[in-house]
Enzyme design. Structure first.
Site, PDB file in Angstrom:
ATOM      1  N   ASN A  62       0.880  -1.131   0.092  1.00  0.00           N
ATOM      2  CA  ASN A  62      -0.206  -0.180   0.001  1.00  0.00           C
ATOM      3  C   ASN A  62       0.948   1.202   0.141  1.00  0.00           C
ATOM      4  O   ASN A  62       1.726   1.309   0.705  1.00  0.00           O
ATOM      5  CB  ASN A  62      -0.977  -0.023   1.033  1.00  0.00           C
ATOM      6  CG  ASN A  62      -0.303   0.021   2.524  1.00  0.00           C
ATOM      7  OD1 ASN A  62       0.672  -0.820   2.549  1.00  0.00           O
ATOM      8  ND2 ASN A  62      -1.070   0.579   3.554  1.00  0.00           N
ATOM      9  N   CYS A  73      -4.375   0.720  -2.412  1.00  0.00           N
ATOM     10  CA  CYS A  73      -4.012  -0.337  -1.806  1.00  0.00           C
ATOM     11  C   CYS A  73      -3.124  -1.464  -2.345  1.00  0.00           C
ATOM     12  O   CYS A  73      -2.708  -1.226  -3.575  1.00  0.00           O
ATOM     13  CB  CYS A  73      -5.358  -1.187  -1.752  1.00  0.00           C
ATOM     14  SG  CYS A  73      -6.923  -0.347  -0.911  1.00  0.00           S
ATOM     15  N   GLU A  75      -3.014  -4.508  -3.169  1.00  0.00           N
ATOM     16  CA  GLU A  75      -3.473  -5.561  -4.074  1.00  0.00           C
ATOM     17  C   GLU A  75      -3.423  -4.682  -5.424  1.00  0.00           C
ATOM     18  O   GLU A  75      -3.112  -5.423  -6.453  1.00  0.00           O
ATOM     19  CB  GLU A  75      -4.812  -5.891  -3.853  1.00  0.00           C
ATOM     20  CG  GLU A  75      -5.146  -6.735  -2.761  1.00  0.00           C
ATOM     21  CD  GLU A  75      -5.513  -5.577  -1.531  1.00  0.00           C
ATOM     22  OE1 GLU A  75      -4.778  -4.784  -1.145  1.00  0.00           O
ATOM     23  OE2 GLU A  75      -6.702  -5.716  -0.745  1.00  0.00           O
ATOM     24  N   CYS A 112     -10.702  -4.376   0.057  1.00  0.00           N
ATOM     25  CA  CYS A 112     -11.688  -3.538  -0.021  1.00  0.00           C
ATOM     26  C   CYS A 112     -12.454  -3.761  -1.305  1.00  0.00           C
ATOM     27  O   CYS A 112     -11.953  -4.367  -2.309  1.00  0.00           O
ATOM     28  CB  CYS A 112     -11.202  -2.047  -0.037  1.00  0.00           C
ATOM     29  SG  CYS A 112     -10.276  -1.463  -1.552  1.00  0.00           S
ATOM     30  N   CYS A 115     -10.869  -2.982  -4.700  1.00  0.00           N
ATOM     31  CA  CYS A 115      -9.618  -4.042  -5.145  1.00  0.00           C
ATOM     32  C   CYS A 115     -10.450  -5.195  -5.759  1.00  0.00           C
ATOM     33  O   CYS A 115     -10.119  -5.971  -6.592  1.00  0.00           O
ATOM     34  CB  CYS A 115      -8.897  -4.181  -3.756  1.00  0.00           C
ATOM     35  SG  CYS A 115      -7.536  -3.028  -3.610  1.00  0.00           S
TER      36      CYS A 115
HETATM   37  N1  THU Z   1      -5.400  -1.392   2.597  1.00  0.00           N
HETATM   38  C1  THU Z   1      -4.849  -1.897   1.494  1.00  0.00           C
HETATM   39  O1  THU Z   1      -3.698  -2.006   1.125  1.00  0.00           O
HETATM   40  N2  THU Z   1      -5.540  -3.305   1.060  1.00  0.00           N
HETATM   41  C2  THU Z   1      -6.651  -3.614   1.797  1.00  0.00           C
HETATM   42  O2  THU Z   1      -7.028  -4.701   1.208  1.00  0.00           O
HETATM   43  C3  THU Z   1      -7.362  -2.836   2.714  1.00  0.00           C
HETATM   44  C4  THU Z   1      -6.542  -1.330   2.832  1.00  0.00           C
HETATM   45  C5  THU Z   1      -4.493  -0.063   2.909  1.00  0.00           C
HETATM   46  C6  THU Z   1      -4.890   1.180   2.342  1.00  0.00           C
HETATM   47  C7  THU Z   1      -4.587   2.044   3.559  1.00  0.00           C
HETATM   48  O3  THU Z   1      -3.311   2.260   3.038  1.00  0.00           O
HETATM   49  C8  THU Z   1      -4.396   1.190   4.753  1.00  0.00           C
HETATM   50  O4  THU Z   1      -4.723  -0.150   4.395  1.00  0.00           O
HETATM   51  C9  THU Z   1      -5.459   1.583   5.928  1.00  0.00           C
HETATM   52  O5  THU Z   1      -6.851   1.386   5.282  1.00  0.00           O
END
Ligand code: THU
Length: 163
Positions: A62, A73, A75, A112, A115
């Site tokens: 992320n 994110c 992913e 999320c 994603c």
């Molecule tokens: N985040 C991800 O990278 N992947 C997920 O599946 C959920 C959330 C990140 C986004 C943000 O940088 C941090 O987690 C907090 O939400």
């Protein structure tokens, strides 16, 4: 009218050693990918590792931004890097892991909605199921296709069932 029920199947693993060697390798790559997390705002470090059809593993983490929506994110950084650099290779399996200040979270990381939608798009583009592995410290969940974490996918590219 008729009432209907949707059944979703997935596998719980209680240690990474229970998984196939290829999946173990992908989980290790997702954990390693967390090193690339830029998360000064949430302090939530997410790593993703994507295996392509030819075995190539692409990592993502992320990336946050002071202007919040500008971040991305883990992913999606992995999927977009793969889509941009290997446009002709279908996606095989995506593993995701998240850590807070106490290390890898006990519960599996849950992607999320955006994603999941992006996974769905690449699954359709690749014309094969995209498997998803959600890694937690106490439990790892494996889904055999994106449909199992995103039922009733919005999928304008789909012309009839492909699976
Ligand atoms: N985040 C991800 O990278 N992947 C997920 O599946 C959920 C959330 C990140 C986004 C943000 O940088 C941090 O987690 C907090 O939400």
């Amino acid at each position: 009218m008729r009432k209907r029920k949707l059944t979703i199947e997935y596998t719980d693993y209680f240690s990474v050693e229970e998984m196939e060697p290829q999946d173990q390798e992908l989980v290790a790559a997702a954990i390693e990918a967390q090193k690339g997390s830029y998360s000064p705002y949430s302090h939530f470090r997410v790593g993703a590792a994507l295996r392509l059809e030819d075995g190539t593993i692409i990592k993502g983490a992320n990336q946050e931004n002071n202007a919040y929506p500008a971040g991305l994110c883990a992913e999606r950084t992995a999927m977009f890097a793969a889509g941009a650099n290997y446009p002709d290779k279908a996606f095989d399996t995506l593993a995701i892991v998240g850590s807070d200040g106490n290390g890898i979270c006990d519960n599996p990381a849950t992607p999320c909605g955006e994603c999941r939608q992006v996974m769905a798009e690449y699954q359709t583009k690749g014309k094969r199921p995209l498997k998803v592995i959600l890694v937690g410290a106490k439990k790892i969940q494996k889904f055999e296709k994106v449909d199992d974490i995103l039922p009733f996918i919005f999928d304008s590219l789909k012309s009839g069932e492909i699976f």
